[in-house]
Design a protein around this motif. Structure first.
Motif, PDB file in Angstrom:
ATOM      1  N   SER A   1       0.773  -1.225   0.119  1.00 30.66           N
ATOM      2  CA  SER A   1       0.170  -0.066   0.116  1.00 30.66           C
ATOM      3  C   SER A   1       0.932   1.234   0.036  1.00 30.66           C
ATOM      4  O   SER A   1       0.347   2.368  -0.101  1.00 30.66           O
ATOM      5  CB  SER A   1      -1.087  -0.084   1.134  1.00 30.66           C
TER       6      SER A   1
ATOM      7  N   ALA B   1       0.297   0.738  -6.498  1.00 30.08           N
ATOM      8  CA  ALA B   1      -0.867   0.323  -5.735  1.00 30.08           C
ATOM      9  C   ALA B   1      -2.053   0.762  -6.326  1.00 30.08           C
ATOM     10  O   ALA B   1      -3.103  -0.191  -6.618  1.00 30.08           O
ATOM     11  CB  ALA B   1      -0.584   0.461  -4.329  1.00 30.08           C
ATOM     12  N   ALA B   2      -2.060   1.999  -6.822  1.00 29.16           N
ATOM     13  CA  ALA B   2      -3.250   2.351  -7.484  1.00 29.16           C
ATOM     14  C   ALA B   2      -3.481   1.751  -8.870  1.00 29.16           C
ATOM     15  O   ALA B   2      -4.815   1.496  -9.243  1.00 29.16           O
ATOM     16  CB  ALA B   2      -3.010   4.118  -7.819  1.00 29.16           C
ATOM     17  N   SER B   3      -2.318   1.361  -9.812  1.00 31.39           N
ATOM     18  CA  SER B   3      -2.642   0.676 -10.866  1.00 31.39           C
ATOM     19  C   SER B   3      -3.005  -0.492 -10.533  1.00 31.39           C
ATOM     20  O   SER B   3      -4.168  -1.091 -11.560  1.00 31.39           O
ATOM     21  CB  SER B   3      -1.233   0.860 -11.793  1.00 31.39           C
TER      22      SER B   3
ATOM     23  N   LYS C   1      -4.911  -1.895  -8.529  1.00 36.13           N
ATOM     24  CA  LYS C   1      -6.301  -1.687  -7.907  1.00 36.13           C
ATOM     25  C   LYS C   1      -7.116  -1.023  -9.422  1.00 36.13           C
ATOM     26  O   LYS C   1      -8.419  -1.801  -9.731  1.00 36.13           O
ATOM     27  CB  LYS C   1      -6.685  -0.487  -7.075  1.00 36.13           C
ATOM     28  N   LYS C   2      -6.574  -0.257 -10.005  1.00 36.64           N
ATOM     29  CA  LYS C   2      -7.206   0.265 -11.340  1.00 36.64           C
ATOM     30  C   LYS C   2      -7.647  -0.720 -12.196  1.00 36.64           C
ATOM     31  O   LYS C   2      -8.627  -0.986 -12.933  1.00 36.64           O
ATOM     32  CB  LYS C   2      -6.531   1.416 -12.091  1.00 36.64           C
TER      33      LYS C   2
ATOM     34  N   ASN D   1      -7.205  -4.149 -11.915  1.00 33.34           N
ATOM     35  CA  ASN D   1      -7.561  -5.439 -11.074  1.00 33.34           C
ATOM     36  C   ASN D   1      -6.585  -6.557 -11.528  1.00 33.34           C
ATOM     37  O   ASN D   1      -7.276  -7.360 -11.958  1.00 33.34           O
ATOM     38  CB  ASN D   1      -8.984  -5.749 -11.533  1.00 33.34           C
TER      39      ASN D   1
ATOM     40  N   LEU E   1      -2.668  -7.876  -6.250  1.00 29.92           N
ATOM     41  CA  LEU E   1      -3.192  -7.769  -4.847  1.00 29.92           C
ATOM     42  C   LEU E   1      -2.157  -6.691  -4.225  1.00 29.92           C
ATOM     43  O   LEU E   1      -1.084  -6.548  -4.691  1.00 29.92           O
ATOM     44  CB  LEU E   1      -3.371  -8.872  -4.033  1.00 29.92           C
ATOM     45  N   VAL E   2      -2.610  -5.785  -3.221  1.00 35.46           N
ATOM     46  CA  VAL E   2      -1.955  -4.807  -2.643  1.00 35.46           C
ATOM     47  C   VAL E   2      -2.119  -5.260  -1.091  1.00 35.46           C
ATOM     48  O   VAL E   2      -3.148  -5.387  -0.583  1.00 35.46           O
ATOM     49  CB  VAL E   2      -2.671  -3.266  -2.666  1.00 35.46           C
TER      50      VAL E   2
END
Length: 134
Positions: free
Chosen positions: A41, A47-49, A51-52, A54, A57-58
């Motif tokens: 995190s 981390a943002a990418s 999540k963006k 998918n 895992l973060v």
């Protein structure tokens, strides 16, 4: 790097940056190669990418990531699910520089800023007064 990741059948990319990345080429290479990305995190844009897109895992800590990886069946199933839904991503170099060009009508912003400095009347007056006394 993408051809090498594919050639060697790399399934997981461990991108554990300990500072906030603003941009990470390695992430996009892993994404294009279809790798499942594990990060923390604190890795900023990685981390943002993740999540963006998918695409992995973060984790909040390294120990949490180690627990995840030690559960081989869960890790394997997550990678298989990701590979099954993965669609090819084509990353390309953006040669457009229009975001770096600022304009003020027909005049170039930087040339106006750099080559036509505006005089401050108060400082000019003070400078001239001081020069007369020397």
């Amino acid at each position: 790097m993408v051809p090498q990741l594919k050639k060697h059948n790399i399934d997981i990319a461990f991108l554990w940056s300990t500072w906030d990345e603003t941009y990470c080429y390695t992430f996009f290479e892993a994404l294009e190669a279809g790798c499942y990305v594990l990060t923390n995190s604190h890795s900023g844009n990685i981390a943002a990418s993740v999540k963006k897109y998918n695409c992995g895992l973060v984790f909040s800590s390294l120990s949490e990531c180690k627990r995840y990886l030690s559960d081989y069946s869960t890790t394997k199933m997550d990678v298989i699910k990701y590979k099954d839904k993965f669609t090819n991503v084509n990353i390309y170099q953006n040669n457009d520089i229009s975001d770096f060009i600022f304009s003020n009508g027909n005049k170039d912003y930087f040339s106006e800023l750099l080559y036509k400095p505006k005089k401050n009347l108060i400082f000019t007056l003070i400078y001239r007064l001081l020069r007369v006394n020397y």
